[in-house]
Design a protein around this motif. Sequence first.
Motif, PDB file in Angstrom:
ATOM      1  N   LYS A  32     -10.256  -2.663 -11.107  1.00  0.00           N
ATOM      2  CA  LYS A  32     -11.417  -3.304 -11.735  1.00  0.00           C
ATOM      3  C   LYS A  32     -12.260  -3.996 -10.672  1.00  0.00           C
ATOM      4  CE  LYS A  32     -10.833  -4.124 -16.608  1.00  0.00           C
ATOM      5  NZ  LYS A  32     -10.492  -5.058 -17.640  1.00  0.00           N
ATOM      6  N   LYS A  33     -11.599  -4.828  -9.865  1.00  0.00           N
ATOM      7  CA  LYS A  33     -12.316  -5.497  -8.778  1.00  0.00           C
ATOM      8  C   LYS A  33     -11.953  -4.781  -7.501  1.00  0.00           C
ATOM      9  CE  LYS A  33     -13.406 -10.206 -10.075  1.00  0.00           C
ATOM     10  NZ  LYS A  33     -13.166 -11.622  -9.766  1.00  0.00           N
ATOM     11  N   LYS A  34     -12.937  -4.178  -6.877  1.00  0.00           N
ATOM     12  CA  LYS A  34     -12.634  -3.378  -5.691  1.00  0.00           C
ATOM     13  C   LYS A  34     -12.529  -4.263  -4.465  1.00  0.00           C
ATOM     14  CE  LYS A  34     -14.411   0.872  -7.513  1.00  0.00           C
ATOM     15  NZ  LYS A  34     -14.253   0.385  -8.877  1.00  0.00           N
ATOM     16  N   HIS A  35     -11.419  -4.105  -3.739  1.00  0.00           N
ATOM     17  CA  HIS A  35     -11.235  -4.848  -2.495  1.00  0.00           C
ATOM     18  C   HIS A  35     -10.751  -3.857  -1.455  1.00  0.00           C
ATOM     19  CE1 HIS A  35      -9.950  -7.770   0.402  1.00  0.00           C
ATOM     20  NE2 HIS A  35     -10.579  -8.697  -0.287  1.00  0.00           N
ATOM     21  N   LYS A  36     -11.603  -3.629  -0.455  1.00  0.00           N
ATOM     22  CA  LYS A  36     -11.295  -2.519   0.454  1.00  0.00           C
ATOM     23  C   LYS A  36     -10.004  -2.730   1.259  1.00  0.00           C
ATOM     24  CE  LYS A  36     -14.876  -4.230   3.509  1.00  0.00           C
ATOM     25  NZ  LYS A  36     -16.204  -4.028   4.028  1.00  0.00           N
ATOM     26  N   TYR A  37      -9.712  -4.011   1.651  1.00  0.00           N
ATOM     27  CA  TYR A  37      -8.517  -4.223   2.490  1.00  0.00           C
ATOM     28  C   TYR A  37      -7.234  -4.054   1.676  1.00  0.00           C
ATOM     29  CZ  TYR A  37     -12.099  -5.820   5.623  1.00  0.00           C
ATOM     30  OH  TYR A  37     -13.222  -5.856   6.392  1.00  0.00           O
ATOM     31  N   TRP A  38      -7.253  -4.526   0.410  1.00  0.00           N
ATOM     32  CA  TRP A  38      -6.094  -4.320  -0.461  1.00  0.00           C
ATOM     33  C   TRP A  38      -5.876  -2.832  -0.715  1.00  0.00           C
ATOM     34  CZ3 TRP A  38      -2.294  -7.327  -0.911  1.00  0.00           C
ATOM     35  CH2 TRP A  38      -2.456  -8.714  -0.929  1.00  0.00           C
ATOM     36  N   THR A  39      -6.985  -2.114  -0.920  1.00  0.00           N
ATOM     37  CA  THR A  39      -6.889  -0.667  -1.158  1.00  0.00           C
ATOM     38  C   THR A  39      -6.273   0.019   0.054  1.00  0.00           C
ATOM     39  OG1 THR A  39      -8.944  -0.925  -2.357  1.00  0.00           O
ATOM     40  CG2 THR A  39      -8.238   1.325  -1.956  1.00  0.00           C
ATOM     41  N   LEU A  40      -6.711  -0.396   1.232  1.00  0.00           N
ATOM     42  CA  LEU A  40      -6.174   0.204   2.469  1.00  0.00           C
ATOM     43  C   LEU A  40      -4.686  -0.108   2.618  1.00  0.00           C
ATOM     44  CD1 LEU A  40      -8.929  -0.290   5.186  1.00  0.00           C
ATOM     45  CD2 LEU A  40      -7.922   1.849   4.445  1.00  0.00           C
ATOM     46  N   ALA A  41      -4.320  -1.364   2.290  1.00  0.00           N
ATOM     47  CA  ALA A  41      -2.908  -1.759   2.393  1.00  0.00           C
ATOM     48  C   ALA A  41      -2.054  -0.909   1.451  1.00  0.00           C
ATOM     49  CB  ALA A  41      -2.771  -3.240   2.064  1.00  0.00           C
ATOM     50  N   VAL A  42      -2.549  -0.724   0.224  1.00  0.00           N
ATOM     51  CA  VAL A  42      -1.820   0.098  -0.756  1.00  0.00           C
ATOM     52  C   VAL A  42      -1.708   1.532  -0.247  1.00  0.00           C
ATOM     53  CG1 VAL A  42      -1.958   1.078  -3.091  1.00  0.00           C
ATOM     54  CG2 VAL A  42      -2.400  -1.350  -2.739  1.00  0.00           C
ATOM     55  N   ASP A  43      -2.806   2.051   0.322  1.00  0.00           N
ATOM     56  CA  ASP A  43      -2.792   3.415   0.869  1.00  0.00           C
ATOM     57  C   ASP A  43      -1.769   3.542   2.002  1.00  0.00           C
ATOM     58  OD1 ASP A  43      -4.697   4.208  -0.872  1.00  0.00           O
ATOM     59  OD2 ASP A  43      -6.379   4.149   0.531  1.00  0.00           O
ATOM     60  N   ALA A  44      -1.695   2.502   2.848  1.00  0.00           N
ATOM     61  CA  ALA A  44      -0.743   2.525   3.973  1.00  0.00           C
ATOM     62  C   ALA A  44       0.690   2.576   3.458  1.00  0.00           C
ATOM     63  CB  ALA A  44      -0.952   1.293   4.847  1.00  0.00           C
ATOM     64  N   VAL A  45       0.978   1.741   2.449  1.00  0.00           N
ATOM     65  CA  VAL A  45       2.333   1.708   1.871  1.00  0.00           C
ATOM     66  C   VAL A  45       2.644   3.059   1.202  1.00  0.00           C
ATOM     67  CG1 VAL A  45       3.808   0.593   0.139  1.00  0.00           C
ATOM     68  CG2 VAL A  45       2.301  -0.789   1.578  1.00  0.00           C
ATOM     69  N   ALA A  46       1.642   3.597   0.464  1.00  0.00           N
ATOM     70  CA  ALA A  46       1.845   4.871  -0.241  1.00  0.00           C
ATOM     71  C   ALA A  46       2.117   5.995   0.754  1.00  0.00           C
ATOM     72  CB  ALA A  46       0.618   5.185  -1.091  1.00  0.00           C
TER      73      ALA A  46
END
Lengths: 427, 234
Positions: B105-119
């Motif tokens: 819902k609320k886009k946060h690029k650094y959180w998205t990147l962190a999630v992508d790194a973990v995934a």
Amino acid sequence: MQTRKTNNKTWFKLDNAAKIFPGQNSKTWSNMIRISVNLKEEVEPETLHRAVLSCLPRFPTLDVRIRKGFFWYYFEKNDKNPPIKPDVNNPCVRIRFNENNRFLFRVFYYQNRISLELFHALTDGYGSAVFLSTLTAEYLRLKGYEIPSGKMVLDLNEPPRPEELEDSFAKYATSKVKAKRPALPTYHRTGTKMPKHLSIMTSGYMPVDILKSKAKEHGVTITEYLASVLMLVHMHLQKDENIRQKEVSIQIPVNCRNQFPSETLRNFSVCYSVRLDPNLGEYTFEEILRQVSLYLRYTNNKKHLQSMFAANLGLEKNPVMRLIPLVIKDLGIGISFALTAEHTTTSLFTNLGIVSLPEEMKPFVDSFILMPSPGKVNGGRVGAVSYGNTMTVTFANLYTNTDIEREFFRFLIRQGIPVRIESNKDV
Amino acid sequence: MSYCVNCGVELADSARKCPLCDTPVLNPNILAEGNVEPPFPSHIELPKGARTRYTAVILSLVLLLPNIVCVITNLLLTTHQLWSVYVVATSAIVWFLFLFPFIMKKKHKYWTLAVDAVATAAYIFVFYYYDSPTKGWFWTLAVPLDVAVFLSIAALCAFFSEKRTILHSLIAILAALTTLDIFVCLIVNLYRKSLWVTYVTLILGISCLILLLFFIVADKNYRLRAYLSRKFFF
């Protein structure tokens, strides 16, 4: 227009010029036209809504929604009613096909003004002026005034005529030669962009008689005169800005109905680009006037227009192009638009000409305003229209700086043409 | 009625300053008349955003279907091998990289990147756990490489959060590539317990470094920049 009926749904193809516009649509930009009429009394929203509903059956090319086929977009009769809204500060916002009850035009009202914003795929400036004039006449009739039909006001009691619905490009593209389009990069006055979906609209009202006599002094038309002023302004701005001078190109759409016996209410205009190269030397205003007027008079003829139609139609009729799926066509149009289009023109100057209404309407109508949609790169894109003795020149600007407008109107003031300014800036 | 003292144009009665040059309007007669309606409303109507979230949810459901079919088939028919794990893992990484950012819902690029790194790390772990004959490389090689790549992307994201010139953008991309190249070399060498720098690292590193230095000099030197823009004008 080839209308077809399947399952009681009337549908028809987009005209040749319209085919390009849906592909240019983006999240923040659509090719729109805004045309407004200033009345002499305050607009009643309910009466206006009734007027819109009673006008629509006479304009089947506007009473539509756009649908995606596998190869092309097509229009389909819209069964809903178009809403009308109070006017907004940010005109010509992008259009999305599933909003606004799926209509591709919006009707606004504010104080004495009725405004109409249309997606360019529906019609051009002339078609939108006819719709707005007919709508205004019907609105006044519903208010109890006796307004006859005639001139740009269509008779709502007669059915739409086939000539009004034809694709005139296809009809008159008889030339075997295809005109080439110039695709050289040109100068652009840029700056800090306004936030998304916002633009500055600046209208200058001026008396037609004074403007006409000024243009006549130089032996040119009003369009040639104002386009030359716009050219001069860009030449001066570039001179102060760039060491390496680029060509300045003003795009001037022409109404082809003046050259061909067409009565279509769909798109039937093409653009000429008048180009001047400042590297050849400094041009005086007289020289620019001469260049602009000679170029337009030399090129704006039936033969040349037909070769332009043939070039545009050639793409549409190409068997390979026809077989490419719409998704890929859209992608191609989007890329081509991003790389060329506005990059090859400095600005746009469109003059709708005179809006002619029945004598009985004149006591109620003050002036008209025409505005093209703000560019994606071009700073001041200009729309002009005249009604009675008032000419309105409107700038649509996507940048925060208003140098082009300022220099343009200051030049007219220095020439002895009085200008009254209205703007949506800082209201 | 007021006129702009600077431009000479007539202004709307409501105008407090000239729309063309921002010169204030000081007309005592107009001010005395009180509030006059402006020629345009002040109300700004911003259009609704695209229905990307809705589309992303639909696509997620579409992606879920073949996974369910694969898991059921695997569990019922081919119980001797757990092959559906790879299908589920691949679908999961596709979902995290391409659909998850649109569902937030609320886009946060650094959180998205962190999630992508973990995934990404988790995806590699699946292959490491089920398929790898050698052990240990996941923690010493895959995870540090994953972190290095995503840190570089995060740094570039931070840099491009403001509008940059083409030259500055090139410098930033080359600097990120050079740094990443050095880190990759270090991580690989630590894993292999060797000090030899590979040819690939050397060629890439030196090329990037030369270009980087050249663009930095061009950025600092106005005359060189002018010369280059003159020579390579298109």
